[in-house]
Design a protein around this motif. Structure first.
Motif, PDB file in Angstrom:
ATOM      1  N   GLY A  12       1.003  -1.236   0.099  1.00  0.00           N
ATOM      2  CA  GLY A  12       0.043   0.025  -0.094  1.00  0.00           C
ATOM      3  C   GLY A  12       0.823   1.343  -0.074  1.00  0.00           C
ATOM      4  O   GLY A  12       0.218   2.212  -0.317  1.00  0.00           O
ATOM      5  N   GLY A  15       2.153   1.490  -3.682  1.00  0.00           N
ATOM      6  CA  GLY A  15       1.305   1.533  -4.299  1.00  0.00           C
ATOM      7  C   GLY A  15       1.006   0.300  -5.553  1.00  0.00           C
ATOM      8  O   GLY A  15       0.623   0.656  -6.706  1.00  0.00           O
ATOM      9  N   ILE A  32      -1.571   0.580  -8.523  1.00  0.00           N
ATOM     10  CA  ILE A  32      -2.993   1.384  -7.871  1.00  0.00           C
ATOM     11  C   ILE A  32      -3.851   1.895  -9.092  1.00  0.00           C
ATOM     12  O   ILE A  32      -4.910   1.963  -9.194  1.00  0.00           O
ATOM     13  N   HIS A  40      -8.442   0.464  -1.453  1.00  0.00           N
ATOM     14  CA  HIS A  40      -7.290  -0.382  -1.932  1.00  0.00           C
ATOM     15  C   HIS A  40      -7.605  -1.720  -2.130  1.00  0.00           C
ATOM     16  O   HIS A  40      -8.373  -2.190  -1.282  1.00  0.00           O
TER      17      HIS A  40
END
Length: 228
Positions: A12, A15, A32, A40
């Motif tokens: 995260g 990304g 992402i 997400h």
């Protein structure tokens, strides 16, 4: 033809992640920006995607979409084999809270004020003969362009899963005077802006650079002051 797979890794902070499918040889990279939802992805989530191959870098997934309620359905069916799983409602995009927007504007204007103060210190130093004009401005321009480029390169490396530029190197450039270029790169590429430890170290380098520059300018005044 759309393929199905499972998210087996998700980072995260940077990304990007990887998808594994029954009919894929290698794990498939995705970013992402290729993910179609507001939230997400999470590891273990079932997804559908389009697979492409780019220049020998391995497979990449585009238009990644979650299979509705895959995780929730698995948990519910374990508890009740006769459970009925309804389609998940789409989540409306989140708007930026007013207080967050105001804080960002304050940070923007505060940073611009720091840049003006920084340039003023260099101009004063040149006027007092502390710095040569052309070498100073040439070095500052080159340093900030290099810093901006390395941020861009690190952002691309993060997306492609390649070798990264060390944070110490980025901070070192900021400390030497490349912090304005670093700030613009962070905003343009949306890179390193959400990592609190990096931002704390970055602003520490800005403060150290400004204090060091100011001390260099006023030091001769202390040396020439008459002893009491």
């Amino acid at each position: 033809m759309r393929k199905k797979g499972t998210v087996v890794r998700w980072d995260g902070e940077r990304g990007f992640g990887f998808i594994r499918g029954a009919d894929t040889v290698a794990d498939i990279f995705f970013h992402i920006r290729d993910y179609a939802e507001n939230r997400h992805p999470v590891e273990g989530m079932g997804v559908t995607f389009d697979e492409i191959h780019v220049g020998g870098k391995g497979p990449r997934a585009l238009k990644v979409e979650p299979i509705r309620n895959t995780i929730q359905a698995a948990e519910a069916l374990r508890e009740d084999p006769n459970a009925v799983i309804l389609p998940r409602a789409k989540v409306a995009p989140r708007s930026t809270p007013p207080h967050q927007s105001k804080r960002e504007q304050q940070l923007l204007w505060g940073t611009i004020a720091l840049m003006v103060f920084w340039l003023l210190l260099w101009i004063i130093g040149i006027a007092l003969g502390r710095f040569p004009t052309i070498p100073v401005f040439s070095s500052l321009i080159i340093l900030n362009l290099v810093t901006f480029y390395l941020y861009m390169r690190d952002k691309n490396a993060a997306e492609e899963g390649q070798w990264r530029i060390s944070e110490n190197q980025l901070h070192g450039l900021a400390l030497m005077g490349g912090w304005p270029g670093a700030w613009f790169a962070q905003r343009v590429f949306r890179h390193k802006t959400s990592k609190a430890s990096f931002q704390a170290a970055y602003w520490a380098t800005v403060a150290l650079h400004l204090v060091g520059l100011l001390a260099w300018l006023i030091w001769p005044a202390f040396q020439s002051a008459p002893a009491s």
